[in-house]
Design a protein around this motif. Structure first.
Motif, PDB file in Angstrom:
ATOM      1  N   UNK A   1      42.446 -13.816  -2.656  1.00  0.00           N
ATOM      2  CA  UNK A   1      40.990 -13.783  -2.535  1.00  0.00           C
ATOM      3  C   UNK A   1      40.556 -12.480  -1.882  1.00  0.00           C
ATOM      4  N   UNK A   2      39.482 -11.897  -2.390  1.00  0.00           N
ATOM      5  CA  UNK A   2      39.038 -10.597  -1.884  1.00  0.00           C
ATOM      6  C   UNK A   2      37.563 -10.585  -1.471  1.00  0.00           C
ATOM      7  N   UNK A   3      36.694 -11.280  -2.196  1.00  0.00           N
ATOM      8  CA  UNK A   3      35.264 -11.264  -1.887  1.00  0.00           C
ATOM      9  C   UNK A   3      34.652 -12.655  -2.066  1.00  0.00           C
ATOM     10  N   UNK A   4      33.521 -12.895  -1.379  1.00  0.00           N
ATOM     11  CA  UNK A   4      32.716 -14.082  -1.625  1.00  0.00           C
ATOM     12  C   UNK A   4      31.239 -13.712  -1.600  1.00  0.00           C
ATOM     13  N   UNK A   5      30.425 -14.511  -2.266  1.00  0.00           N
ATOM     14  CA  UNK A   5      28.981 -14.493  -2.066  1.00  0.00           C
ATOM     15  C   UNK A   5      28.585 -15.864  -1.527  1.00  0.00           C
ATOM     16  N   UNK A   6      27.533 -15.895  -0.719  1.00  0.00           N
ATOM     17  CA  UNK A   6      27.098 -17.132  -0.073  1.00  0.00           C
ATOM     18  C   UNK A   6      25.603 -17.309  -0.281  1.00  0.00           C
ATOM     19  N   UNK A   7      25.204 -18.441  -0.839  1.00  0.00           N
ATOM     20  CA  UNK A   7      23.787 -18.764  -0.999  1.00  0.00           C
ATOM     21  C   UNK A   7      23.483 -20.069  -0.283  1.00  0.00           C
ATOM     22  N   UNK A   8      22.345 -20.100   0.421  1.00  0.00           N
ATOM     23  CA  UNK A   8      21.952 -21.315   1.133  1.00  0.00           C
ATOM     24  C   UNK A   8      20.494 -21.638   0.835  1.00  0.00           C
ATOM     25  N   UNK A   9      20.215 -22.933   0.777  1.00  0.00           N
ATOM     26  CA  UNK A   9      18.838 -23.428   0.718  1.00  0.00           C
ATOM     27  C   UNK A   9      18.649 -24.342   1.925  1.00  0.00           C
ATOM     28  N   UNK A  10      17.581 -24.102   2.698  1.00  0.00           N
ATOM     29  CA  UNK A  10      17.378 -24.847   3.938  1.00  0.00           C
ATOM     30  C   UNK A  10      15.957 -25.381   4.015  1.00  0.00           C
ATOM     31  N   UNK A  11      15.825 -26.558   4.632  1.00  0.00           N
ATOM     32  CA  UNK A  11      14.501 -27.121   4.880  1.00  0.00           C
ATOM     33  C   UNK A  11      13.976 -26.582   6.204  1.00  0.00           C
ATOM     34  N   UNK A  12      12.700 -26.867   6.490  1.00  0.00           N
ATOM     35  CA  UNK A  12      12.078 -26.296   7.687  1.00  0.00           C
ATOM     36  C   UNK A  12      12.545 -26.957   8.975  1.00  0.00           C
ATOM     37  N   UNK A  13      13.429 -27.937   8.888  1.00  0.00           N
ATOM     38  CA  UNK A  13      13.962 -28.517  10.125  1.00  0.00           C
ATOM     39  C   UNK A  13      15.069 -27.643  10.733  1.00  0.00           C
ATOM     40  N   UNK A  14      15.523 -26.640   9.992  1.00  0.00           N
ATOM     41  CA  UNK A  14      16.567 -25.740  10.483  1.00  0.00           C
ATOM     42  C   UNK A  14      15.942 -24.498  11.113  1.00  0.00           C
ATOM     43  N   UNK A  15      16.468 -24.122  12.256  1.00  0.00           N
ATOM     44  CA  UNK A  15      16.002 -22.927  12.960  1.00  0.00           C
ATOM     45  C   UNK A  15      16.898 -21.743  12.631  1.00  0.00           C
ATOM     46  N   UNK A  16      16.494 -20.571  13.091  1.00  0.00           N
ATOM     47  CA  UNK A  16      17.330 -19.379  12.939  1.00  0.00           C
ATOM     48  C   UNK A  16      18.668 -19.589  13.631  1.00  0.00           C
ATOM     49  N   UNK A  17      18.637 -20.196  14.837  1.00  0.00           N
ATOM     50  CA  UNK A  17      19.869 -20.405  15.590  1.00  0.00           C
ATOM     51  C   UNK A  17      20.836 -21.306  14.827  1.00  0.00           C
ATOM     52  N   UNK A  18      20.304 -22.282  14.102  1.00  0.00           N
ATOM     53  CA  UNK A  18      21.164 -23.161  13.299  1.00  0.00           C
ATOM     54  C   UNK A  18      21.861 -22.377  12.196  1.00  0.00           C
ATOM     55  N   UNK A  19      21.113 -21.502  11.526  1.00  0.00           N
ATOM     56  CA  UNK A  19      21.725 -20.690  10.467  1.00  0.00           C
ATOM     57  C   UNK A  19      22.708 -19.683  11.040  1.00  0.00           C
ATOM     58  N   UNK A  20      22.443 -19.197  12.237  1.00  0.00           N
ATOM     59  CA  UNK A  20      23.401 -18.292  12.880  1.00  0.00           C
ATOM     60  C   UNK A  20      24.733 -19.001  13.114  1.00  0.00           C
ATOM     61  N   UNK A  21      24.690 -20.268  13.493  1.00  0.00           N
ATOM     62  CA  UNK A  21      25.914 -21.046  13.664  1.00  0.00           C
ATOM     63  C   UNK A  21      26.649 -21.189  12.339  1.00  0.00           C
ATOM     64  N   UNK A  22      25.910 -21.505  11.280  1.00  0.00           N
ATOM     65  CA  UNK A  22      26.504 -21.652   9.953  1.00  0.00           C
ATOM     66  C   UNK A  22      27.200 -20.360   9.528  1.00  0.00           C
ATOM     67  N   UNK A  23      26.510 -19.237   9.708  1.00  0.00           N
ATOM     68  CA  UNK A  23      27.059 -17.952   9.278  1.00  0.00           C
ATOM     69  C   UNK A  23      28.178 -17.478  10.203  1.00  0.00           C
ATOM     70  N   UNK A  24      28.190 -17.944  11.442  1.00  0.00           N
ATOM     71  CA  UNK A  24      29.313 -17.620  12.328  1.00  0.00           C
ATOM     72  C   UNK A  24      30.598 -18.240  11.794  1.00  0.00           C
ATOM     73  N   UNK A  25      30.496 -19.449  11.241  1.00  0.00           N
ATOM     74  CA  UNK A  25      31.661 -20.076  10.621  1.00  0.00           C
ATOM     75  C   UNK A  25      32.108 -19.337   9.373  1.00  0.00           C
TER      76      UNK A  25
END
Length: 350
Positions: free
Chosen positions: A95-119
């Motif tokens: 494996x060499x590359x990935x792309x990541x797409x997310x769809x989120x509802x308004x119950x998610x904050x920036x900090x929540x997405x930061x946690x997701x992207x940290x993983x």
């Protein structure tokens, strides 16, 4: 662990789409020479020269594939990457590359997405892959994640599902059933919590199987091991939907039958103990549980001596002529037809 009710919460409405992508991906590094251009243009630019390219994509949907009441967002980001890398490794590719797409509802904050992207970033670093693009959009139904993984492999090394021959040995890596039993523990404790929010369960005895569910690993090491052992499987698939389903895929695409031996299926002692506690048959769990992300493959008998002493591998059966059919040989030496009863993405819900 007590949740901090006063933690900072930044609304996503404060960010435009491109500002949000820049913010979430600014720490991602580029480590492959095949990545000419990553995030920041209309498309990524990759240069693989003479290699064969493999591409795979997967969708994870809240309420279908994961439950955020017990799945931490950082673990979810990590797992979303792993399930795709496993498919790349099942082609005997790197494996060499990935792309990541997310769809989120308004119950998610920036900090929540930061946690997701940290993983996601953690997985990218551990597995040495470049994050080269993706998309973000809004959702009316919670969180959705789509990851596309790209890999490379020499033309002579690529392994498909359709190359197994009669008398080939059927081999699996690691052990099976752990992810499913980890899910059973998590679901049970969720129900206990709903009745008694003050309950403090002792989860230590279940650490291994919970990790198999919440933070699985893909078998990148096996691709290198095949090279080191000078072994090329005749067919291969990853175990994501249950052992029985994956065996049936190999048999149908290779036009062969199979005898799978119940007493050869590798089970961790933690899985056996949990099955006894839940009064579930461990063989049924291994056959139908799914989400183990081990590799199931076939090799010619001439290669047996190369793998027989390796602790990563278990020979669990052999391929037969197609008219013989696909069977589980029980401990009592009875033959039972194999059925695909594992995960069905269109019917199952966790």
């Amino acid at each position: 662990m007590i949740e901090d009710k006063n933690q900072q919460r930044t609304s996503l409405s404060d960010f435009g789409e491109f500002k949000l992508i820049d913010h979430l991906t600014s720490h991602f590094d580029i480590s492959h020479t095949s990545t000419v251009k990553g995030i920041g243009d209309d498309a990524a630019v990759l240069d693989f020269k003479d290699k064969q390219i493999v591409v795979t994509t997967d969708f994870l949907v809240e309420g279908v594939h994961f439950d955020l009441s017990y799945m931490p967002l950082k673990h979810l980001g990590y797992k979303a990457v792993i399930v795709n890398l496993s498919d790349v490794f099942a082609m005997n590719a790197n494996a060499t590359q990935i792309t990541v797409s997310v769809a989120v509802s308004n119950r998610f904050s920036l900090e929540a997405l930061e946690e997701l992207y940290a993983g996601i970033e953690t997985a990218a670093k551990i597995y040495n892959i470049d994050v080269v693009g993706g998309d973000t959009t809004s959702s009316t139904s919670g969180l959705l994640i789509s990851v596309t993984a790209i890999g490379e492999v020499e033309k002579e090394d690529v392994v498909y599902r359709n190359g197994a021959k009669p008398n080939d040995l059927l081999v699996v890596t690691g052990d099976l059933g752990g992810a499913y039993m980890g899910l059973q523990v998590l679901e049970r404790e969720k129900q206990v919590f709903l009745v008694n929010p003050n309950s403090q369960p002792d989860m230590e005895p279940y650490a291994y199987i919970m990790e198999r569910q919440l933070k699985p690993e893909a078998r990148k090491d096996i691709v290198k091991l095949f090279k080191d052992l000078d072994v090329k499987p005749t067919s291969m698939i990853d175990v994501s939907d249950g052992l029985s389903s994956e065996i049936i895929h190999l048999c149908k695409q290779s036009n062969v039958g199979c005898d799978l031996y119940e007493n050869k299926i590798p089970l961790d002692p933690t899985v056996i103990t949990a099955c006894e506690e839940f009064n579930i048959d461990s063989t049924t769990v291994a056959l139908n549980g799914g989400e183990d992300y081990e590799l199931l493959f076939t090799i010619s008998q001439e290669d047996y001596n190369k793998i027989k002493a390796n602790p990563n591998f278990s020979v669990i059966g052999y391929m037969t002529e197609p008219h013989v059919g696909m069977h589980l040989v029980t401990r009592a030496e009875m033959k039972i037809p194999l059925k695909a009863q594992g995960w069905n993405a269109l019917n199952n819900q966790e």
